[in-house]
Every structure is written in C-alpha cells, then in structure tokens.
Write a protein that holds these residues in place. Structure first.
Motif, PDB file in Angstrom:
ATOM      1  N   LEU A  48       3.125  18.924  22.889  1.00  0.00           N
ATOM      2  CA  LEU A  48       3.324  17.546  22.708  1.00  0.00           C
ATOM      3  C   LEU A  48       4.831  17.153  23.099  1.00  0.00           C
ATOM      4  O   LEU A  48       5.209  16.215  23.858  1.00  0.00           O
ATOM      5  CB  LEU A  48       2.556  16.745  21.831  1.00  0.00           C
ATOM      6  N   PHE A  49       5.595  17.525  22.136  1.00  0.00           N
ATOM      7  CA  PHE A  49       6.961  17.264  22.229  1.00  0.00           C
ATOM      8  C   PHE A  49       7.533  17.719  23.539  1.00  0.00           C
ATOM      9  O   PHE A  49       8.486  16.887  23.769  1.00  0.00           O
ATOM     10  CB  PHE A  49       7.557  17.940  21.022  1.00  0.00           C
ATOM     11  N   LYS A  50       7.367  18.526  24.283  1.00  0.00           N
ATOM     12  CA  LYS A  50       7.940  19.049  25.321  1.00  0.00           C
ATOM     13  C   LYS A  50       7.828  17.813  26.206  1.00  0.00           C
ATOM     14  O   LYS A  50       8.580  17.520  26.948  1.00  0.00           O
ATOM     15  CB  LYS A  50       7.274  20.276  26.193  1.00  0.00           C
ATOM     16  N   PHE A  51       6.620  17.190  26.330  1.00  0.00           N
ATOM     17  CA  PHE A  51       6.519  16.233  27.109  1.00  0.00           C
ATOM     18  C   PHE A  51       6.976  14.941  26.772  1.00  0.00           C
ATOM     19  O   PHE A  51       7.795  14.086  27.299  1.00  0.00           O
ATOM     20  CB  PHE A  51       4.900  15.920  27.410  1.00  0.00           C
ATOM     21  N   VAL A  52       7.140  14.675  25.377  1.00  0.00           N
ATOM     22  CA  VAL A  52       7.572  13.528  24.790  1.00  0.00           C
ATOM     23  C   VAL A  52       9.259  13.392  25.227  1.00  0.00           C
ATOM     24  O   VAL A  52       9.839  12.667  25.341  1.00  0.00           O
ATOM     25  CB  VAL A  52       7.507  13.460  23.278  1.00  0.00           C
ATOM     26  N   GLN A  53       9.799  14.732  24.835  1.00  0.00           N
ATOM     27  CA  GLN A  53      11.160  14.884  25.337  1.00  0.00           C
ATOM     28  C   GLN A  53      11.686  14.550  26.648  1.00  0.00           C
ATOM     29  O   GLN A  53      12.567  13.865  26.842  1.00  0.00           O
ATOM     30  CB  GLN A  53      11.492  16.440  24.849  1.00  0.00           C
ATOM     31  N   VAL A  54      10.748  14.947  27.815  1.00  0.00           N
ATOM     32  CA  VAL A  54      10.866  14.868  28.902  1.00  0.00           C
ATOM     33  C   VAL A  54      10.971  13.262  29.169  1.00  0.00           C
ATOM     34  O   VAL A  54      11.612  12.697  30.009  1.00  0.00           O
ATOM     35  CB  VAL A  54      10.031  15.723  29.810  1.00  0.00           C
ATOM     36  N   ALA A  55       9.864  12.759  28.450  1.00  0.00           N
ATOM     37  CA  ALA A  55       9.234  11.278  28.940  1.00  0.00           C
ATOM     38  C   ALA A  55      10.776  10.259  28.330  1.00  0.00           C
ATOM     39  O   ALA A  55      11.221   9.481  28.879  1.00  0.00           O
ATOM     40  CB  ALA A  55       8.122  10.605  28.051  1.00  0.00           C
ATOM     41  N   ILE A  56      11.293  10.913  27.352  1.00  0.00           N
ATOM     42  CA  ILE A  56      12.518  10.014  26.750  1.00  0.00           C
ATOM     43  C   ILE A  56      13.739  10.368  27.780  1.00  0.00           C
ATOM     44  O   ILE A  56      14.325   9.524  27.774  1.00  0.00           O
ATOM     45  CB  ILE A  56      13.018  10.740  25.543  1.00  0.00           C
ATOM     46  N   ASP A  57      13.767  11.611  28.404  1.00  0.00           N
ATOM     47  CA  ASP A  57      14.829  11.658  29.249  1.00  0.00           C
ATOM     48  C   ASP A  57      14.640  11.018  30.535  1.00  0.00           C
ATOM     49  O   ASP A  57      15.682  10.446  30.991  1.00  0.00           O
ATOM     50  CB  ASP A  57      14.692  13.269  29.511  1.00  0.00           C
ATOM     51  N   GLU A  58      13.522  10.556  30.709  1.00  0.00           N
ATOM     52  CA  GLU A  58      13.232   9.650  31.996  1.00  0.00           C
ATOM     53  C   GLU A  58      13.331   8.474  31.863  1.00  0.00           C
ATOM     54  O   GLU A  58      13.165   7.356  32.847  1.00  0.00           O
ATOM     55  CB  GLU A  58      11.691  10.217  32.575  1.00  0.00           C
ATOM     56  N   GLY A  59      13.405   7.907  30.393  1.00  0.00           N
ATOM     57  CA  GLY A  59      13.505   6.648  30.206  1.00  0.00           C
ATOM     58  C   GLY A  59      12.687   5.653  29.100  1.00  0.00           C
ATOM     59  O   GLY A  59      12.930   4.610  28.768  1.00  0.00           O
ATOM     60  N   ILE A  60      11.859   6.543  28.480  1.00  0.00           N
ATOM     61  CA  ILE A  60      11.017   6.087  27.487  1.00  0.00           C
ATOM     62  C   ILE A  60      11.861   5.817  26.416  1.00  0.00           C
ATOM     63  O   ILE A  60      12.663   6.468  25.768  1.00  0.00           O
ATOM     64  CB  ILE A  60      10.004   7.144  26.979  1.00  0.00           C
ATOM     65  N   LYS A  61      11.630   4.628  25.572  1.00  0.00           N
ATOM     66  CA  LYS A  61      12.444   4.050  24.666  1.00  0.00           C
ATOM     67  C   LYS A  61      11.655   3.687  23.288  1.00  0.00           C
ATOM     68  O   LYS A  61      12.090   3.599  22.343  1.00  0.00           O
ATOM     69  CB  LYS A  61      13.260   2.672  24.977  1.00  0.00           C
ATOM     70  N   LYS A  62      10.261   3.857  23.262  1.00  0.00           N
ATOM     71  CA  LYS A  62       9.319   3.322  22.344  1.00  0.00           C
ATOM     72  C   LYS A  62       8.260   4.501  22.439  1.00  0.00           C
ATOM     73  O   LYS A  62       7.600   4.799  23.415  1.00  0.00           O
ATOM     74  CB  LYS A  62       9.020   2.076  22.294  1.00  0.00           C
ATOM     75  N   VAL A  63       8.052   5.337  21.355  1.00  0.00           N
ATOM     76  CA  VAL A  63       6.881   6.144  21.000  1.00  0.00           C
ATOM     77  C   VAL A  63       6.024   5.692  19.878  1.00  0.00           C
ATOM     78  O   VAL A  63       6.640   5.608  18.866  1.00  0.00           O
ATOM     79  CB  VAL A  63       7.430   7.696  20.616  1.00  0.00           C
ATOM     80  N   ARG A  64       4.725   5.627  20.188  1.00  0.00           N
ATOM     81  CA  ARG A  64       3.723   5.233  19.029  1.00  0.00           C
ATOM     82  C   ARG A  64       2.794   6.232  18.886  1.00  0.00           C
ATOM     83  O   ARG A  64       2.203   6.953  19.944  1.00  0.00           O
ATOM     84  CB  ARG A  64       3.190   3.856  19.414  1.00  0.00           C
ATOM     85  N   ILE A  65       2.686   6.750  17.724  1.00  0.00           N
ATOM     86  CA  ILE A  65       1.697   7.950  17.476  1.00  0.00           C
ATOM     87  C   ILE A  65       0.268   7.165  17.112  1.00  0.00           C
ATOM     88  O   ILE A  65       0.232   6.344  16.117  1.00  0.00           O
ATOM     89  CB  ILE A  65       2.202   8.823  16.282  1.00  0.00           C
ATOM     90  N   THR A  66      -0.763   7.726  17.725  1.00  0.00           N
ATOM     91  CA  THR A  66      -2.096   6.996  17.553  1.00  0.00           C
ATOM     92  C   THR A  66      -3.184   8.128  17.210  1.00  0.00           C
ATOM     93  O   THR A  66      -2.787   9.355  17.291  1.00  0.00           O
ATOM     94  CB  THR A  66      -2.490   6.260  18.361  1.00  0.00           C
ATOM     95  N   GLY A  67      -4.348   7.792  17.164  1.00  0.00           N
ATOM     96  CA  GLY A  67      -5.435   8.813  17.121  1.00  0.00           C
ATOM     97  C   GLY A  67      -6.717   8.138  17.911  1.00  0.00           C
ATOM     98  O   GLY A  67      -6.220   7.590  18.974  1.00  0.00           O
ATOM     99  N   GLY A  68      -7.759   8.210  17.413  1.00  0.00           N
ATOM    100  CA  GLY A  68      -8.325   8.488  16.031  1.00  0.00           C
ATOM    101  C   GLY A  68      -7.466   7.978  15.096  1.00  0.00           C
ATOM    102  O   GLY A  68      -6.679   7.373  14.951  1.00  0.00           O
ATOM    103  N   GLU A  69      -7.625   8.749  13.777  1.00  0.00           N
ATOM    104  CA  GLU A  69      -6.617   8.657  12.495  1.00  0.00           C
ATOM    105  C   GLU A  69      -5.449   9.572  12.913  1.00  0.00           C
ATOM    106  O   GLU A  69      -5.927  10.458  12.277  1.00  0.00           O
ATOM    107  CB  GLU A  69      -7.504   8.511  11.426  1.00  0.00           C
ATOM    108  N   PRO A  70      -4.512   9.426  13.127  1.00  0.00           N
ATOM    109  CA  PRO A  70      -3.336  10.577  13.366  1.00  0.00           C
ATOM    110  C   PRO A  70      -3.041  11.166  12.130  1.00  0.00           C
ATOM    111  O   PRO A  70      -2.592  12.313  12.183  1.00  0.00           O
ATOM    112  CB  PRO A  70      -2.173   9.505  13.780  1.00  0.00           C
TER     113      PRO A  70
END
Length: 319
Positions: A48-70
């Motif tokens: 998951l972090f591999k993708f989050v890392q790439v997404a941040i590099d591409e311009g993502i500025k906000k990450v929210r962790i969700t679930g279910g109940e995370p």
C-alpha cells in the motif's frame, strides 16, 4: 500534479486498509457475518505504501486512512509512520468508530496522525447499541476523549436515522460545540447492504430540527469539502453532507484505494480498476498509468439520486 478528465486537480487519496468492522450499523452492514478477509486478498502495508509514495510524488497532499474500521488491522501505526516519515507535512487523517481508540490514540499521534473523524450517532447507550448492534457508547466516548487528550484534531460524523436517533441531533451538536469539535450530519446513503427498514433525513429536515433551537445561516462553499456548512449566531459551524446532490462534484479532488488494490474514482461510480498486480510485481510505472487512466475516466458528477439504491459496499471503500 494529478488532473482528471474534467480538469479538476486530484490531491486527496483515501486508503481503506480493511473491510472488517467491529460494529454492525444499520446504515452500513448490519447483516454481514463477522469474518476474516484472507491476507492474500489484501495488499500489505508495504505494498500500500508503494502506491501512496507514488501518489504523493504525483501530487497527493492529503491521505485519509479508512476501513471498515481501520484500527482492526494490526500495526496501523506503522503504516501511518511510513507515510509520515516519507513526507511529514502530508495532511494525514483517519476515520474510525473510536471503539479501539483508548488503546491506540497515543500510538497513532506519535506515528504522525494529525486528524481523526469519528462516528457518533447517539449519546444514549441503548440507542447506540441499537444502531451498532453492540454496547459501544461508553468505550466510544472514552476513545473520543483519549484522542482529544493526545492532541488529535477531531471531527464528528452523525447519520440521522428516522425513528432511531432523530431526537438527539441538537444534543449531538451541543456535545461537539462544547468541546470544540466540528460535527457533520450525513444524509443516509441508500445501499443494498443497509438494514432494509433504514430511513434517513434530508438536509432540509435536519436543518428544520436544528432551527427549533438555533438560528443559523448558510455559508458559501469553499475548497473541495463535500460538506455544506452553516454558522450559528455564536459562530459555531456545523456541516451537512448531502450525497443526493452533486453541487460538490465540481470541486471533487479525491480518489479511493481499497485494501485489495482497487482504485475507485467516485463513490457512486461502479467503474474501477485494480493496481494489485502492478504493485505486487513492483511495476510502479504500470500502477501510475492505471491511476491516470482511472482519473481520466472519473465522472463529472456522481450518478446517484435519492431514488437509487447503491450496490457499493461502503465498508470496502470507507465512504
């Protein structure tokens, strides 16, 4: 910078780490059996972090962790720390029912979590138990207080249900106002997984209930929040999320990733694509290509109305 097919900048990623939940709320998944999702069906935190890392590099500025109940997924604080250590100014948030927060809040804060949205649908133990199908209120309130004490910024989400918690909306607003929390009332989203008898309230009906005690006025929309905000005479601001409307779609800036690696461009849009194989093969270029294709196909407006019953399992996508 990530831009969708309608020239909207997408800088917000919601990541569901599990579809499991320890509640069985009437408006979400009341009849789903308590079950374990096989680990092989999920992306690991590292994946998951591999993708989050790439997404941040591409311009993502906000990450929210969700679930279910995370918080049901063991070691969540380590995943949060991975993100924080990679970019410590990222807007890093969590959505939770607060039941496990008494034990987890300090670890989450220490890992880099900044904000938390908490579901609170009743201040009455029997009503909360009816909604969640479990005696939860005292532990949830303790979780909220613990999160407050460790310094997490708190928002409260409440789903008004007809004949269930509708007499408590002002009480919940006042609970939040007294403590400095923002409250957002969410119109019930009709879906195939909810209790068949569940009925919600429209924004207009919610406003009418609050107007019995408070004067307020509507605020102009700013930013990309789906919440329509209102301000009381004393300056307190509350919000109502109106999913049956599409006026917030013009500024939609979000994309969702499920725990099994499915990228979803819109909560009310059935089309989605999986990055699971690309990530597991460490083919980051392929994952980015899929992300950009998903965004290119992101609809201009949600395709849902009050007359529809969505087949989307909100416990998989985090709402």
């Amino acid at each position: 910078m990530l831009v969708d097919g309608h020239n909207r900048v997408v800088d917000y990623l919601r990541v569901s780490v599990t579809e499991r939940c320890n509640f069985r709320c009437q408006y979400c998944m009341p009849e789903k059996p308590f079950s374990w999702v096989p680990k092989e069906n999920l992306l690991s935190y590292e994946e998951l972090f591999k993708f989050v890392q790439v997404a941040i590099d591409e311009g993502i500025k906000k990450v929210r962790i969700t679930g279910g109940e995370p918080l049901l997924r063991e070691g969540l604080e380590h995943f949060i720390k991975m993100i924080y250590d990679y970019k410590n100014d990222i807007d890093l948030a969590l959505t939770s029912n607060a039941y496990l927060l008494p034990q987890a809040a300090q670890k989450l804060k220490s890992a880099g979590l900044k904000r938390i949205n908490i579901s609170l649908d009743s201040l009455k133990p029997d009503v909360a138990a009816k909604i969640a199908q479990k005696d939860v209120l005292s532990t949830v309130l303790k979780g909220i207080q613990t999160a407050h004490d460790v310094g997490l910024k708190i928002k409260i989400n409440c789903v008004p249900m007809r004949g269930v918690n509708d007499t408590e909306l002002v009480d919940i607003l006042e609970f939040c106002k007294q403590r400095g929390y923002t409250v957002r009332f969410i119109e019930f989203m009709e879906n195939q997984h909810a209790y068949s008898g569940a009925k919600g309230y429209t924004s207009e009906e919610i406003q009418a209930i609050i107007a019995q005690k408070y004067n307020f006025k509507k605020l102009e929309r700013t930013g990309s929040s789906p919440s329509q905000d209102y301000i009381l005479d004393d300056g307190y601001v509350f919000g109502i999320i109106e999913p049956h409307k599409d006026d917030f779609c013009a500024t939609c800036n979000r994309v969702r990733l499920t725990a099994s690696g499915v990228l979803i461009p819109c909560l009310y849009f059935e089309d989605a694509q999986s990055i699971k194989e690309a990530i597991k093969n460490n083919d980051i270029d392929k994952a980015v290509a899929i992300l950009k294709e998903v965004l290119a196909n992101k609809p201009e407006k949600n395709k849902w109305s009050a007359d529809d019953t969505s087949s989307r399992a909100f416990y998989e996508t985090g709402g």
